[in-house]
Design a protein around this motif. Structure first.
Motif, PDB file in Angstrom:
ATOM      1  N   HIS A  94       0.803  -1.220   0.000  1.00 48.10           N
ATOM      2  CA  HIS A  94       0.000   0.000   0.000  1.00 48.10           C
ATOM      3  C   HIS A  94       0.841   1.277   0.000  1.00 48.10           C
ATOM      4  CE1 HIS A  94      -3.586   2.361   0.493  1.00 48.10           C
ATOM      5  NE2 HIS A  94      -3.027   2.999   1.506  1.00 48.10           N
ATOM      6  N   MET A  95       1.883   1.318   0.768  1.00 45.75           N
ATOM      7  CA  MET A  95       2.684   2.536   0.875  1.00 45.75           C
ATOM      8  C   MET A  95       3.495   2.835  -0.392  1.00 45.75           C
ATOM      9  SD  MET A  95       1.898   3.885   3.683  1.00 45.75           S
ATOM     10  CE  MET A  95       3.147   5.132   3.847  1.00 45.75           C
ATOM     11  N   HIS A  96       3.564   1.884  -1.316  1.00 42.83           N
ATOM     12  CA  HIS A  96       4.349   2.073  -2.538  1.00 42.83           C
ATOM     13  C   HIS A  96       3.465   2.238  -3.776  1.00 42.83           C
ATOM     14  CE1 HIS A  96       8.045   1.103  -0.393  1.00 42.83           C
ATOM     15  NE2 HIS A  96       7.349   0.151   0.205  1.00 42.83           N
ATOM     16  N   ARG A  97       2.169   2.353  -3.578  1.00 43.22           N
ATOM     17  CA  ARG A  97       1.252   2.407  -4.716  1.00 43.22           C
ATOM     18  C   ARG A  97       1.433   3.671  -5.559  1.00 43.22           C
ATOM     19  NH1 ARG A  97      -2.010  -1.429  -5.427  1.00 43.22           N
ATOM     20  NH2 ARG A  97      -3.485  -0.254  -6.637  1.00 43.22           N
ATOM     21  N   PHE A  98       1.926   4.742  -4.978  1.00 47.67           N
ATOM     22  CA  PHE A  98       2.121   5.968  -5.756  1.00 47.67           C
ATOM     23  C   PHE A  98       3.287   5.842  -6.732  1.00 47.67           C
ATOM     24  CE2 PHE A  98       4.519   6.442  -1.862  1.00 47.67           C
ATOM     25  CZ  PHE A  98       5.730   6.950  -2.277  1.00 47.67           C
ATOM     26  N   ARG A  99       4.111   4.793  -6.605  1.00 44.48           N
ATOM     27  CA  ARG A  99       5.235   4.561  -7.509  1.00 44.48           C
ATOM     28  C   ARG A  99       4.987   3.380  -8.445  1.00 44.48           C
ATOM     29  NH1 ARG A  99       9.513   2.501  -4.664  1.00 44.48           N
ATOM     30  NH2 ARG A  99      10.635   2.578  -6.616  1.00 44.48           N
ATOM     31  N   MET A 100       3.760   3.051  -8.703  1.00 40.95           N
ATOM     32  CA  MET A 100       3.446   1.828  -9.444  1.00 40.95           C
ATOM     33  C   MET A 100       4.050   1.804 -10.850  1.00 40.95           C
ATOM     34  SD  MET A 100      -0.365   0.993  -8.079  1.00 40.95           S
ATOM     35  CE  MET A 100      -0.643  -0.431  -9.053  1.00 40.95           C
ATOM     36  N   LYS A 101       3.988   2.894 -11.574  1.00 45.44           N
ATOM     37  CA  LYS A 101       4.549   2.933 -12.932  1.00 45.44           C
ATOM     38  C   LYS A 101       6.066   2.723 -12.900  1.00 45.44           C
ATOM     39  CE  LYS A 101       0.941   3.602 -15.463  1.00 45.44           C
ATOM     40  NZ  LYS A 101       0.503   2.552 -16.368  1.00 45.44           N
ATOM     41  N   GLU A 102       6.703   3.352 -11.940  1.00 45.55           N
ATOM     42  CA  GLU A 102       8.147   3.207 -11.791  1.00 45.55           C
ATOM     43  C   GLU A 102       8.519   1.762 -11.431  1.00 45.55           C
ATOM     44  OE1 GLU A 102      11.470   4.799  -8.656  1.00 45.55           O
ATOM     45  OE2 GLU A 102       9.842   6.170  -9.206  1.00 45.55           O
ATOM     46  N   ILE A 103       7.754   1.165 -10.543  1.00 44.37           N
ATOM     47  CA  ILE A 103       7.999  -0.229 -10.150  1.00 44.37           C
ATOM     48  C   ILE A 103       7.813  -1.155 -11.345  1.00 44.37           C
ATOM     49  CG2 ILE A 103       7.128  -2.123  -8.713  1.00 44.37           C
ATOM     50  CD1 ILE A 103       6.410   0.077  -6.615  1.00 44.37           C
ATOM     51  N   GLU A 104       6.757  -0.901 -12.131  1.00 41.61           N
ATOM     52  CA  GLU A 104       6.508  -1.729 -13.311  1.00 41.61           C
ATOM     53  C   GLU A 104       7.673  -1.638 -14.299  1.00 41.61           C
ATOM     54  OE1 GLU A 104       3.184  -2.122 -16.852  1.00 41.61           O
ATOM     55  OE2 GLU A 104       2.545  -1.454 -14.867  1.00 41.61           O
ATOM     56  N   LYS A 105       8.217  -0.448 -14.485  1.00 42.03           N
ATOM     57  CA  LYS A 105       9.366  -0.283 -15.383  1.00 42.03           C
ATOM     58  C   LYS A 105      10.583  -1.037 -14.851  1.00 42.03           C
ATOM     59  CE  LYS A 105       8.091   4.168 -17.344  1.00 42.03           C
ATOM     60  NZ  LYS A 105       8.415   5.603 -17.414  1.00 42.03           N
ATOM     61  N   GLU A 106      10.811  -0.958 -13.540  1.00 42.49           N
ATOM     62  CA  GLU A 106      11.945  -1.659 -12.931  1.00 42.49           C
ATOM     63  C   GLU A 106      11.810  -3.176 -13.111  1.00 42.49           C
ATOM     64  OE1 GLU A 106      12.368  -0.569  -8.812  1.00 42.49           O
ATOM     65  OE2 GLU A 106      12.453   1.565  -9.286  1.00 42.49           O
ATOM     66  N   ILE A 107      10.618  -3.679 -12.867  1.00 41.47           N
ATOM     67  CA  ILE A 107      10.380  -5.118 -13.014  1.00 41.47           C
ATOM     68  C   ILE A 107      10.581  -5.533 -14.462  1.00 41.47           C
ATOM     69  CG2 ILE A 107       8.588  -6.898 -12.944  1.00 41.47           C
ATOM     70  CD1 ILE A 107       7.486  -5.475 -10.469  1.00 41.47           C
ATOM     71  N   ASN A 108      10.009  -4.768 -15.372  1.00 43.66           N
ATOM     72  CA  ASN A 108      10.128  -5.073 -16.797  1.00 43.66           C
ATOM     73  C   ASN A 108      11.588  -5.093 -17.239  1.00 43.66           C
ATOM     74  OD1 ASN A 108       8.719  -5.868 -19.029  1.00 43.66           O
ATOM     75  ND2 ASN A 108       7.579  -3.956 -19.219  1.00 43.66           N
ATOM     76  N   SER A 109      12.349  -4.092 -16.834  1.00 40.84           N
ATOM     77  CA  SER A 109      13.758  -4.043 -17.255  1.00 40.84           C
ATOM     78  C   SER A 109      14.563  -5.188 -16.637  1.00 40.84           C
ATOM     79  CB  SER A 109      14.378  -2.692 -16.913  1.00 40.84           C
ATOM     80  OG  SER A 109      14.453  -2.512 -15.528  1.00 40.84           O
ATOM     81  N   LYS A 110      14.296  -5.512 -15.386  1.00 38.51           N
ATOM     82  CA  LYS A 110      15.014  -6.623 -14.749  1.00 38.51           C
ATOM     83  C   LYS A 110      14.701  -7.946 -15.434  1.00 38.51           C
ATOM     84  CE  LYS A 110      16.167  -8.523 -10.243  1.00 38.51           C
ATOM     85  NZ  LYS A 110      15.995  -8.359  -8.789  1.00 38.51           N
ATOM     86  N   LEU A 111      13.433  -8.160 -15.763  1.00 38.02           N
ATOM     87  CA  LEU A 111      13.045  -9.400 -16.446  1.00 38.02           C
ATOM     88  C   LEU A 111      13.631  -9.465 -17.850  1.00 38.02           C
ATOM     89  CD1 LEU A 111       9.314  -9.729 -15.346  1.00 38.02           C
ATOM     90  CD2 LEU A 111      11.210 -11.189 -14.650  1.00 38.02           C
TER      91      LEU A 111
END
Length: 164
Positions: A94-111
């Motif tokens: 919940h506390m990280h939901r405001f960074r969702m787009k950034e997290i998605e980009k990080e996950i995508n690049s790592k994968l």
């Protein structure tokens, strides 16, 4: 007269038992649906699913799952590997939901770095997560065909593209 009363009570008792047995069967279906609905709120840890035959040189899908779970911001991951694409859906704390787009980009690049030969569809959308969990539950049924599962996965991916 007493015999008639006894027969009446036996019929009433049998009828009540039949009604309770019918309600119990309905509750089993409701419990399964309730678990799927709770997948949005609580941690479910669904098993990763592979819809295609697994190549020897491909990484196991459980490794993909662990790669995404290694992010501190994420608390639940579902992974489904299809013919052409691999769907990775996750829930963000919940506390990280405001960074969702950034997290998605990080996950995508790592994968993409770790598994360059695979096409990933990454999403944090709850509806997509719920649909992936439902598909995983359907795959537990041995009568559910791989073709239906791949069609269902394609629908989920199209739904994800529609939502973005």
């Amino acid at each position: 007269m007493k015999r008639m009363q006894m027969v009446f009570y036996v019929y009433v008792l049998l009828g009540a038992l039949a009604i309770m047995a019918g309600c119990n069967a309905n509750n089993a279906n409701n419990a399964e649906k309730k678990d799927e609905q709770l997948a949005l709120i609580k941690r479910t840890d669904p098993d990763p699913v592979t819809l295609v035959s697994h190549n020897k040189e491909e990484e196991p899908i459980s490794d993909l799952d662990k790669t995404v779970e290694s992010f501190n911001e994420i608390y639940d991951v579902a992974a489904i590997r299809g013919k052409n694409e691999t769907l990775i859906v996750y829930k963000v704390k919940h506390m990280h939901r405001f960074r969702m787009k950034e997290i998605e980009k990080e996950i995508n690049s790592k994968l993409e770095k770790r598994y360059p030969d695979e096409n990933f569809v990454v999403s944090s959308d709850y509806k997509i997560f719920l649909e992936a969990v439902k598909l995983g539950n359907k795959m537990k049924d041995p009568n559910y065909s791989k073709k239906k599962a791949n069609d269902e996965l394609d629908k989920i991916i199209k739904l994800k593209e529609k939502l973005t």
